[in-house]
Design a protein around this motif. Sequence first.
Motif, PDB file in Angstrom:
ATOM      1  N   VAL A  42       0.802  -1.042  -0.057  1.00 54.07           N
ATOM      2  CA  VAL A  42       0.073   0.093  -0.063  1.00 54.07           C
ATOM      3  C   VAL A  42       0.894   1.241  -0.064  1.00 54.07           C
ATOM      4  CG1 VAL A  42      -2.106  -0.930   1.282  1.00 54.07           C
ATOM      5  CG2 VAL A  42      -0.050  -0.127   2.446  1.00 54.07           C
ATOM      6  N   VAL A  43       0.565   2.351  -0.619  1.00 50.43           N
ATOM      7  CA  VAL A  43       1.292   3.481  -1.006  1.00 50.43           C
ATOM      8  C   VAL A  43       0.857   4.697  -0.151  1.00 50.43           C
ATOM      9  CG1 VAL A  43       2.256   4.905  -2.741  1.00 50.43           C
ATOM     10  CG2 VAL A  43       1.771   2.459  -3.044  1.00 50.43           C
ATOM     11  N   ASP A  44       1.539   5.277   0.736  1.00 51.29           N
ATOM     12  CA  ASP A  44       1.535   6.558   1.305  1.00 51.29           C
ATOM     13  C   ASP A  44       2.122   7.376   0.631  1.00 51.29           C
ATOM     14  OD1 ASP A  44       1.266   8.796   2.718  1.00 51.29           O
ATOM     15  OD2 ASP A  44       1.932   7.993   4.756  1.00 51.29           O
ATOM     16  N   GLN A  45       1.441   8.180  -0.532  1.00 51.73           N
ATOM     17  CA  GLN A  45       2.304   8.947  -1.517  1.00 51.73           C
ATOM     18  C   GLN A  45       2.783  10.259  -0.871  1.00 51.73           C
ATOM     19  OE1 GLN A  45       2.787   7.664  -4.703  1.00 51.73           O
ATOM     20  NE2 GLN A  45       4.073   9.141  -5.066  1.00 51.73           N
ATOM     21  N   LEU A  46       2.060  10.871   0.088  1.00 49.22           N
ATOM     22  CA  LEU A  46       2.469  12.003   0.853  1.00 49.22           C
ATOM     23  C   LEU A  46       3.714  11.927   1.633  1.00 49.22           C
ATOM     24  CD1 LEU A  46       1.579  15.028   1.339  1.00 49.22           C
ATOM     25  CD2 LEU A  46       0.346  14.071   3.428  1.00 49.22           C
ATOM     26  N   ASN A  47       3.816  10.913   2.209  1.00 47.01           N
ATOM     27  CA  ASN A  47       5.030  10.646   3.179  1.00 47.01           C
ATOM     28  C   ASN A  47       6.115   9.869   2.391  1.00 47.01           C
ATOM     29  OD1 ASN A  47       4.069  12.072   5.758  1.00 47.01           O
ATOM     30  ND2 ASN A  47       2.845  10.438   6.002  1.00 47.01           N
ATOM     31  N   GLY A  48       5.765   9.488   1.153  1.00 49.20           N
ATOM     32  CA  GLY A  48       6.918   8.812   0.305  1.00 49.20           C
ATOM     33  C   GLY A  48       7.466   7.612   0.747  1.00 49.20           C
ATOM     34  N   ILE A  49       6.422   6.635   1.407  1.00 48.41           N
ATOM     35  CA  ILE A  49       6.825   5.303   1.781  1.00 48.41           C
ATOM     36  C   ILE A  49       5.434   4.280   1.109  1.00 48.41           C
ATOM     37  CG2 ILE A  49       7.960   5.959   3.790  1.00 48.41           C
ATOM     38  CD1 ILE A  49       5.206   5.164   5.349  1.00 48.41           C
ATOM     39  N   THR A  50       6.183   3.004   1.151  1.00 49.20           N
ATOM     40  CA  THR A  50       5.193   1.960   0.728  1.00 49.20           C
ATOM     41  C   THR A  50       5.120   0.990   2.020  1.00 49.20           C
ATOM     42  OG1 THR A  50       6.671   0.785  -0.283  1.00 49.20           O
ATOM     43  CG2 THR A  50       5.537   1.838  -1.645  1.00 49.20           C
ATOM     44  N   LEU A  51       4.103   0.227   2.459  1.00 47.34           N
ATOM     45  CA  LEU A  51       4.062  -0.659   3.429  1.00 47.34           C
ATOM     46  C   LEU A  51       3.409  -2.064   2.655  1.00 47.34           C
ATOM     47  CD1 LEU A  51       2.705   2.290   4.532  1.00 47.34           C
ATOM     48  CD2 LEU A  51       2.720   0.932   6.715  1.00 47.34           C
ATOM     49  N   PRO A  52       4.159  -3.218   3.394  1.00 46.60           N
ATOM     50  CA  PRO A  52       3.678  -4.482   2.623  1.00 46.60           C
ATOM     51  C   PRO A  52       2.476  -4.800   3.235  1.00 46.60           C
ATOM     52  CG  PRO A  52       5.368  -4.675   4.536  1.00 46.60           C
ATOM     53  CD  PRO A  52       5.105  -3.349   4.433  1.00 46.60           C
ATOM     54  N   LEU A  53       1.589  -5.364   2.117  1.00 39.07           N
ATOM     55  CA  LEU A  53       0.310  -5.944   2.432  1.00 39.07           C
ATOM     56  C   LEU A  53       0.533  -7.392   2.764  1.00 39.07           C
ATOM     57  CD1 LEU A  53      -2.445  -4.564   2.662  1.00 39.07           C
ATOM     58  CD2 LEU A  53      -2.876  -5.579   0.390  1.00 39.07           C
ATOM     59  N   LEU A  54       0.535  -7.754   4.056  1.00 34.08           N
ATOM     60  CA  LEU A  54       0.587  -9.286   4.358  1.00 34.08           C
ATOM     61  C   LEU A  54      -0.760  -9.967   4.410  1.00 34.08           C
ATOM     62  CD1 LEU A  54       2.487  -8.611   7.670  1.00 34.08           C
ATOM     63  CD2 LEU A  54       3.552  -8.599   5.314  1.00 34.08           C
ATOM     64  N   ASP A  55      -0.581 -11.255   4.373  1.00 34.31           N
ATOM     65  CA  ASP A  55      -1.491 -12.160   4.352  1.00 34.31           C
ATOM     66  C   ASP A  55      -2.630 -12.009   5.437  1.00 34.31           C
ATOM     67  OD1 ASP A  55      -0.576 -13.467   2.080  1.00 34.31           O
ATOM     68  OD2 ASP A  55       0.261 -15.013   3.335  1.00 34.31           O
ATOM     69  N   GLY A  56      -4.047 -11.901   5.270  1.00 32.71           N
ATOM     70  CA  GLY A  56      -4.999 -11.351   6.027  1.00 32.71           C
ATOM     71  C   GLY A  56      -5.160 -10.147   6.221  1.00 32.71           C
ATOM     72  N   TRP A  57      -4.439  -9.159   5.555  1.00 28.74           N
ATOM     73  CA  TRP A  57      -4.545  -7.707   5.457  1.00 28.74           C
ATOM     74  C   TRP A  57      -5.209  -7.439   4.414  1.00 28.74           C
ATOM     75  CZ3 TRP A  57      -3.749  -4.663   9.842  1.00 28.74           C
ATOM     76  CH2 TRP A  57      -3.217  -5.407  10.932  1.00 28.74           C
ATOM     77  N   VAL A  58      -5.993  -6.227   4.220  1.00 33.93           N
ATOM     78  CA  VAL A  58      -6.543  -5.776   2.988  1.00 33.93           C
ATOM     79  C   VAL A  58      -6.483  -4.205   3.119  1.00 33.93           C
ATOM     80  CG1 VAL A  58      -8.063  -7.599   2.825  1.00 33.93           C
ATOM     81  CG2 VAL A  58      -8.838  -5.643   4.140  1.00 33.93           C
ATOM     82  N   ARG A  59      -6.630  -3.341   2.054  1.00 39.96           N
ATOM     83  CA  ARG A  59      -6.915  -2.253   1.699  1.00 39.96           C
ATOM     84  C   ARG A  59      -8.197  -1.588   2.349  1.00 39.96           C
ATOM     85  NH1 ARG A  59      -3.617  -3.768  -2.442  1.00 39.96           N
ATOM     86  NH2 ARG A  59      -2.029  -2.314  -3.015  1.00 39.96           N
TER      87      ARG A  59
END
Length: 311
Positions: A126-143
């Motif tokens: 998932v992308v946090d464009q404002l803060n310039g980072i991405t976070l991994p979307l692990l199994d069991g997690w959704v947007r």
Amino acid sequence: MSPPPGWYRDPSDPHVERWWDGTAWTGHRRAYGLSGRPSPNGPATTPRARAVALTVAGALLAAALVAGAAVVTTGGEDDEGGGPQAVSTPATTTATVITSPTPSTDDPDDPDDSDDPDDRDDPDVVVDQLNGITLPLLDGWVRPENISLDHVMMTTDGTYDCPADAGTCRHGLVFSRTATENAATSPEALAEADIADAADEAYDRDVLGRRPFGGIESHRVVKSGPVAVAGRAGYLVRWRVVTAEGPGGYVQSLAFRSSVGTEAPVVVRYVFDAGPDGPPLADMDRITDGIRPVGDADTGGGVGTGISPAG
């Protein structure tokens, strides 16, 4: 081309406008909806103006709900013009609010031009464009879907009835936001200052004044210390929270400086229910370890990684 200087919805508070100087956000704010275009050297929004903005926004939202109107945005994770984006709802409500336009370096006239299309289209992050980072979307997690709390990046899949006050709860939430009010503090001070608010908002009293878990009875620190995040020096604090009803949970505040723009400090909050239905506690470390700068999948970080003094 970046958006021109002007007043836009504040990414950290959808009820307030913040001055964008054409390159980065400044510290100047005002109540949302004021006419005119004052100089960015003008005073920041006062607490009274902020309160008025919150009252007006609440009245407008109530009117829209009574009329059966659906609040819709034109942007989102795949919006290529940096337009308004829908944000998620608190665990105990299904209302939807609208956050501010996100400044972007995209060319609005070129639909094929985006900052980092590979990141935005990657189903595993998932992308946090404002803060310039991405976070991994692990199994069991959704947007996030059908959530109206600001800054929610991901949730566990599914909901359940809260054990105390009426409402719908989720077993896990991860937030990412810019720490605009504490930009001068160290990651350690910022994480230490944020953790109590993180616990209260998750397990004590929600934004509607309800207590979905009957309130917090006690807490203890189970982990704290420095950590490398996306190649930058950071700091985390983790609490185990005991609630009046339900199994309680774990909250964590992780602070570090962004590697983009003015390098403002970023706070990532984790809220995990305890007990067998909550997400694995190891997911906190796995998500932290997987945070990367946008467009840079090779930058390491995470718990236990060495930290440069200049990080």
